[in-house]
Design an enzyme around this catalytic site. Structure first.
Site, short mmCIF file in Angstrom:
data_model
loop_
_atom_site.label_atom_id
_atom_site.label_comp_id
_atom_site.label_asym_id
_atom_site.label_seq_id
_atom_site.Cartn_x
_atom_site.Cartn_y
_atom_site.Cartn_z
CB CYS A 1 3.00 -6.17 -7.41
SG CYS A 1 2.24 -6.83 -5.90
CG ASP B 1 -2.90 -2.79 0.07
OD1 ASP B 1 -2.96 -3.85 -0.56
OD2 ASP B 1 -1.81 -2.22 0.31
#
Length: 623
Positions: A2, A98
């Protein structure tokens, strides 16, 4: 995988500001976006969905009482084990990401959570009660982070272009960074080409509290040679740990592919990918610049679904400005544009690829690492004699075989080696730059790094320097930017903490010796690859710029750039044209020096002249 950005403090029209800062990094995460705001911070996020691709994986993510909020860029490969441990400690999870593991880990262990992570990462955690911001970057610097203080606000972003959108930031060229760029072909971190914007270095974290920024190093890659390790033991250790790393790096809820060249690094990675997709690019029919046939042969050997692209000169030159826009800073490594194209073709088939970056730095792969052994006998000659010969060689107005050998043979490694790439010398910088622009010895930047390894042998010193300068400033920067420009996640299984634990203990003779570079690693790769591939000489990513610069229309394109008004702001155009004409005439190979200067001008045209970065047939200067 990201992109994140944000700022602290209160800002007028903050929703519009964070929207602009987030929108310019949409390529890093086209799947979704997210924003968190309160009276102390604005945090923006773009998501490329890889793990927990349902909506529950969207960021920002909060802890149980919503006092902590996180945005995260990267992948944590041991997150499932950490998740179970944290659940056992009483933490409650509402996603399977995560990201949430990092957040609860920070809640439990604070900065010490970093010691437990296995992966690549950069993240920001805001504490609503304390009004503090914590940011951290992974061990080797696989994922990026930049920050600046602007009128009392901490402004940060995965890419510099987000910070440039912040109101009040005044865009100025950092002339000291221009100097380091000309020496190294990239800007040496923590500098950037913009005054006031700093790189958060690999293995560092940052605290922002009460208007103050402090950074701390939490991890350092230290070589500790263990001469008791035998060749057989080393090969087995490398094979075991690398197989484990590749399998860990393949964890995803989407298909994973791999990049593939003719070299041992990417080939070793690809040997674990039977039945899946590999990707290669090349130029024309000349085998010096086209590794496609090698990659095709290996793909057949290990059962890969191979995809490739031939890059035309027109495509390459037409995308220079687009690539420099995505890089944020000028990047003169000619393979950068090739990496853009291989990422582009891969993104048409997969969301994640594995690649071979880091093997050379960890295991001793660059050909120049042979130099200390090559010079060893010569250095037995008394130093005053060697210095006299070097001075004589430097005074010669022409090039001759052995000239560089004589010069470097009179220098310590700290003087002669500034990293895997040494571009334009002090004398040349003074000749090509305007007289009012300062120049600096590149050794000023490398000395603090060398000082930390005074007790090591020269090869280990070179590896240590490359880990901190070349790999962080060039190799990993372009890997991140070119993959993310195409919304593709790139993972690097060589740059794994467990792999490092093996590599750092290898004796020098099992890294670099008269037989080869990366000696033990190649032996491990031989167990999975044809010997011809495992033992193939290091080539890098060959790009035919030296040929193009002697041909039309490319010679004239560069010549026009060198004579432009922008060029005159910084350079002596006559000196630049001399470099170009000598190269065209075949007198000297000035290819890389010319390319370094030309790329800076293209980058400057985009970021300071407002030129379009969209692909065109020719990279023409706007001013």
């Amino acid at each position: 995988m990201c992109g994140l950005t944000g700022f602290t403090g209160e800002v007028l029209d903050y929703n519009e500001v964070i929207g602009k800062m987030t929108d310019v990094i949409t390529h890093r995460g086209p799947d979704s976006s997210g924003v968190y705001t309160d009276d102390g911070v604005c945090m923006g996020f773009r998501r490329l969905s890889i793990i927990d691709i349902a909506a529950t994986g969207d960021q920002p993510i909060y802890n149980e009482d919503k006092n902590l909020v996180i945005t995260f860029n990267g992948e944590i490969y041991n997150y499932q084990q950490l998740r179970e441990e944290l659940i056992g400690l009483g933490h409650q999870f509402y996603t399977h990401t995560d990201t949430e593991v990092i957040l609860h880990g920070f809640e439990e262990w604070q900065e010490k959570v970093l010691d437990r992570l296995r992966g690549m990462f950069c993240f920001a955690i805001w504490n609503r009660q304390e009004k503090s911001l914590f940011m951290a970057r992974d061990f080797f610097g696989i994922k990026p982070m930049h920050y600046a203080m602007v009128d009392g606000h901490l402004v940060y972003g995965s890419e510099i272009k987000s910070i440039l959108e912040f109101p009040g930031f005044e865009k100025k060229l950092n002339l000291k960074a221009l100097d380091s760029y000309l020496s190294f072909e990239y800007v040496v971190p923590p500098q950037t080409m913009f005054e006031g914007i700093t790189v958060l270095l690999p293995g560092h974290y940052l605290w922002y509290k009460d208007g103050e920024v402090t950074t701390t190093r939490y991890w350092e890659p230290k070589f500790e040679e263990d001469n008791s390790i035998t060749e057989e033991q080393a090969v087995k250790m490398i094979e075991d740990v690398f197989e484990d790393s590749v399998q860990a790096h393949r964890i995803a809820d989407v298909e994973v592919g791999c990049f593939l060249s003719s070299g041992v690094d990417s080939s070793y990675v690809a040997s674990y990918f039977g039945g899946q997709k590999s990707f290669t690019v090349g130029f024309g029919e000349d085998i010096r610049y086209n590794e496609i046939s090698y990659a095709q042969d290996l793909s057949k050997e290990v059962g890969l679904d191979h995809h490739y692209k031939l890059i035309s000169p027109e495509e390459y030159w037409g995308n220079i400005k687009k690539v420099q826009y995505h890089m944020d800073q000028p990047e003169a490594d000619a393979s950068c544009i090739a990496l853009y194209f291989v990422s582009k073709i891969a993104s048409q088939y997969v969301k994640v690829v594995l690649s071979g970056e880091g093997a050379d730095e960890l295991f001793g792969g660059y050909n120049i690492y042979h130099e200390p052994d090559d010079l060893a006998r010569y250095k037995k000659i008394p130093l005053p004699i060697r210095k006299a010969l070097a001075k004589l060689a430097e005074a010669m107005p022409f090039r001759f075989k052995g000239k560089n050998f004589l010069i470097r043979g009179a220098q310590d490694i700290e003087e002669s080696f500034i990293g895997n790439c040494s571009m334009i010398t002090m004398k040349e910088k003074r000749a090509i730059l305007r007289p009012e622009i300062p120049v600096y010895r590149p050794q000023e930047l490398t000395k603090p790094i060398y000082d930390r390894v005074k007790d090591k042998d020269d090869v280990t010193k070179m590896q240590y320097l490359d880990l901190h300068v070349w790999m962080a400033g060039d190799i990993l920067l372009k890997a991140d930017r070119m993959s993310m420009a195409n919304s593709l996640e790139l993972r690097v299984p060589f740059l794994d903490k467990d792999v490092w634990e093996v590599a750092r203990h290898l004796p020098k003779k099992l890294r670099v010796n008269p037989q080869n570079t990366k000696y033990a690693m190649r032996k491990a790769a031989e167990r999975h690859l044809p010997q011809s591939t495992a033992q193939k000489k290091k080539l890098g990513f060959p790009v035919p710029t030296r040929v193009w610069l002697r041909e039309e229309p490319y010679y004239t394109i560069v010549k026009n750039a060198f004579q432009s008004e922008t060029s005159k702001k910084f350079f002596n155009p006559d000196a630049l044209i001399k470099l170009l004409d000598e190269h065209k005439a075949g007198k000297v190979d000035n290819n890389r020096k010319i390319w370094t200067i030309f790329v800076f001008l293209m980058w400057y045209d985009v970021y300071f002249n407002g030129a379009s970065h969209e692909p065109g047939s020719e990279p023409v200067m706007s001013k």
